[in-house]
Design a protein around this motif. Structure first.
Motif, PDB file in Angstrom:
ATOM      1  N   UNK A  14       0.783  -1.367   0.040  1.00 47.98           N
ATOM      2  CA  UNK A  14       0.225   0.112   0.064  1.00 47.98           C
ATOM      3  C   UNK A  14       1.011   1.341   0.065  1.00 47.98           C
ATOM      4  N   UNK A  15       1.690   1.294   0.899  1.00 47.03           N
ATOM      5  CA  UNK A  15       2.750   2.310   0.818  1.00 47.03           C
ATOM      6  C   UNK A  15       3.462   2.631  -0.540  1.00 47.03           C
ATOM      7  N   UNK A  16       3.936   1.635  -0.900  1.00 47.32           N
ATOM      8  CA  UNK A  16       4.905   1.850  -2.359  1.00 47.32           C
ATOM      9  C   UNK A  16       3.676   2.105  -3.469  1.00 47.32           C
ATOM     10  N   UNK A  17       2.468   1.864  -3.515  1.00 46.60           N
ATOM     11  CA  UNK A  17       1.757   1.971  -4.554  1.00 46.60           C
ATOM     12  C   UNK A  17       1.259   3.660  -4.403  1.00 46.60           C
ATOM     13  N   UNK A  18       0.902   4.107  -3.225  1.00 50.66           N
ATOM     14  CA  UNK A  18       0.475   5.324  -2.754  1.00 50.66           C
ATOM     15  C   UNK A  18       1.578   6.236  -3.203  1.00 50.66           C
ATOM     16  N   UNK A  19       2.887   6.092  -2.896  1.00 49.50           N
ATOM     17  CA  UNK A  19       3.877   6.858  -2.989  1.00 49.50           C
ATOM     18  C   UNK A  19       4.221   6.889  -4.474  1.00 49.50           C
ATOM     19  N   UNK A  20       4.178   5.766  -5.255  1.00 45.30           N
ATOM     20  CA  UNK A  20       4.191   5.711  -6.642  1.00 45.30           C
ATOM     21  C   UNK A  20       3.427   6.756  -7.444  1.00 45.30           C
ATOM     22  N   UNK A  21       2.131   6.963  -6.990  1.00 46.23           N
ATOM     23  CA  UNK A  21       1.138   7.639  -7.371  1.00 46.23           C
ATOM     24  C   UNK A  21       1.231   9.118  -6.895  1.00 46.23           C
ATOM     25  N   UNK A  22       2.355   9.493  -6.199  1.00 43.42           N
ATOM     26  CA  UNK A  22       2.790  10.984  -5.712  1.00 43.42           C
ATOM     27  C   UNK A  22       1.813  11.242  -4.599  1.00 43.42           C
ATOM     28  N   UNK A  23       1.437  10.179  -3.744  1.00 50.23           N
ATOM     29  CA  UNK A  23       0.688  10.508  -2.588  1.00 50.23           C
ATOM     30  C   UNK A  23       1.468  10.130  -1.175  1.00 50.23           C
ATOM     31  N   UNK A  24       0.670  10.219  -0.383  1.00 52.22           N
ATOM     32  CA  UNK A  24       1.165   9.833   1.113  1.00 52.22           C
ATOM     33  C   UNK A  24       0.029   8.721   1.771  1.00 52.22           C
ATOM     34  N   UNK A  25       0.601   8.092   2.682  1.00 52.80           N
ATOM     35  CA  UNK A  25      -0.286   7.322   3.748  1.00 52.80           C
ATOM     36  C   UNK A  25       0.266   7.587   5.066  1.00 52.80           C
ATOM     37  N   UNK A  26      -0.650   7.549   5.753  1.00 53.52           N
ATOM     38  CA  UNK A  26      -0.322   7.740   7.167  1.00 53.52           C
ATOM     39  C   UNK A  26      -1.136   7.254   8.139  1.00 53.52           C
ATOM     40  N   UNK A  27      -0.721   7.102   9.324  1.00 52.61           N
ATOM     41  CA  UNK A  27      -1.355   6.159  10.283  1.00 52.61           C
ATOM     42  C   UNK A  27      -1.522   6.845  11.777  1.00 52.61           C
ATOM     43  N   UNK A  28      -2.472   6.742  12.138  1.00 53.40           N
ATOM     44  CA  UNK A  28      -2.798   7.098  13.555  1.00 53.40           C
ATOM     45  C   UNK A  28      -3.651   6.135  14.232  1.00 53.40           C
ATOM     46  N   UNK A  29      -2.969   5.813  15.509  1.00 50.43           N
ATOM     47  CA  UNK A  29      -3.658   4.807  16.227  1.00 50.43           C
ATOM     48  C   UNK A  29      -3.103   4.805  17.661  1.00 50.43           C
ATOM     49  N   UNK A  30      -4.221   4.298  18.374  1.00 54.57           N
ATOM     50  CA  UNK A  30      -4.014   4.084  19.864  1.00 54.57           C
ATOM     51  C   UNK A  30      -4.502   2.744  20.365  1.00 54.57           C
ATOM     52  N   UNK A  31      -3.973   1.990  21.285  1.00 53.49           N
ATOM     53  CA  UNK A  31      -4.095   0.609  21.556  1.00 53.49           C
ATOM     54  C   UNK A  31      -5.572   0.692  22.407  1.00 53.49           C
ATOM     55  N   UNK A  32      -6.178  -0.505  22.229  1.00 54.86           N
ATOM     56  CA  UNK A  32      -7.359  -0.442  22.506  1.00 54.86           C
ATOM     57  C   UNK A  32      -8.688   0.349  22.129  1.00 54.86           C
ATOM     58  N   UNK A  33      -8.416   1.336  21.195  1.00 54.99           N
ATOM     59  CA  UNK A  33      -9.011   2.413  20.730  1.00 54.99           C
ATOM     60  C   UNK A  33      -9.492   2.374  19.136  1.00 54.99           C
ATOM     61  N   UNK A  34      -8.163   2.143  18.409  1.00 52.55           N
ATOM     62  CA  UNK A  34      -8.415   1.840  17.117  1.00 52.55           C
ATOM     63  C   UNK A  34      -7.395   2.719  16.400  1.00 52.55           C
ATOM     64  N   UNK A  35      -7.684   2.233  14.958  1.00 46.35           N
ATOM     65  CA  UNK A  35      -6.572   2.951  14.040  1.00 46.35           C
ATOM     66  C   UNK A  35      -7.316   3.546  12.866  1.00 46.35           C
ATOM     67  N   UNK A  36      -6.551   4.734  12.300  1.00 48.26           N
ATOM     68  CA  UNK A  36      -7.118   5.452  11.054  1.00 48.26           C
ATOM     69  C   UNK A  36      -5.731   5.393  10.066  1.00 48.26           C
TER      70      UNK A  36
END
Length: 151
Positions: free
Chosen positions: A91-113
């Motif tokens: 996912x990271x490589x594909x998004x980067x190859x399209x000129x974009x970014x991928x980021x993650x925010x997460x907290x244990x036992x709460x969830x991830x975006x």
């Protein structure tokens, strides 16, 4: 309610990105919900799609390495999830190859975006790739049929 612009992208590869993100969200969310949202910046330059879950979350110490090939938060022999740790790296490589970014925010036992940011209009390839650019431009974008307007 705003519509997202149509972007020119490799539909197969972008589908793989979102398949990987949604599959991970499903895998790690035993109860709660998974939400997909889409937005475009005010200038119309970027499209952002976020996959948010209320799953187990990712430990802060693992956030830096989850985009590396064969990396998983839980590498123990008794972990209860399938996969070899390539989904987020791809996912990271594909998004980067399209000129974009991928980021993650997460907290244990709460969830991830996970938020994928792609340019609404991508630069065309150099003259040597003009035929490929024409065929790519004629392909439908991932967002042609999958994106819903954001809130």
């Amino acid at each position: 309610v705003k519509s997202l612009p149509i972007i020119v992208a490799d539909a197969h590869k972008c589908t793989q990105v979102f398949y990987n993100l949604v599959t991970n969200a499903c895998k790690f969310t035993m109860q709660g919900m998974i939400t997909l949202t889409g937005n475009v910046d005010p200038e119309g330059q970027w499209v952002e799609v976020s996959v948010t879950d209320t799953g187990k979350g990712i430990a802060r110490g693992s956030l830096e390495r989850i985009f590396q090939p064969f990396e998983q938060e839980d590498n123990s022999a008794i972990r209860g999830y399938q996969g070899i740790g390539l989904g987020l790296s791809i996912a990271h490589e594909v998004v980067r190859g399209h000129g974009g970014t991928i980021k993650v925010e997460s907290e244990l036992d709460v969830g991830t975006t996970f938020t994928v940011r792609l340019p609404a209009v991508m630069c065309l390839p150099m003259k040597a790739d003009s035929e490929k650019a024409k065929s790519t431009a004629e392909q439908p974008s991932l967002f042609d049929s999958y994106a819903e307007p954001g809130p």
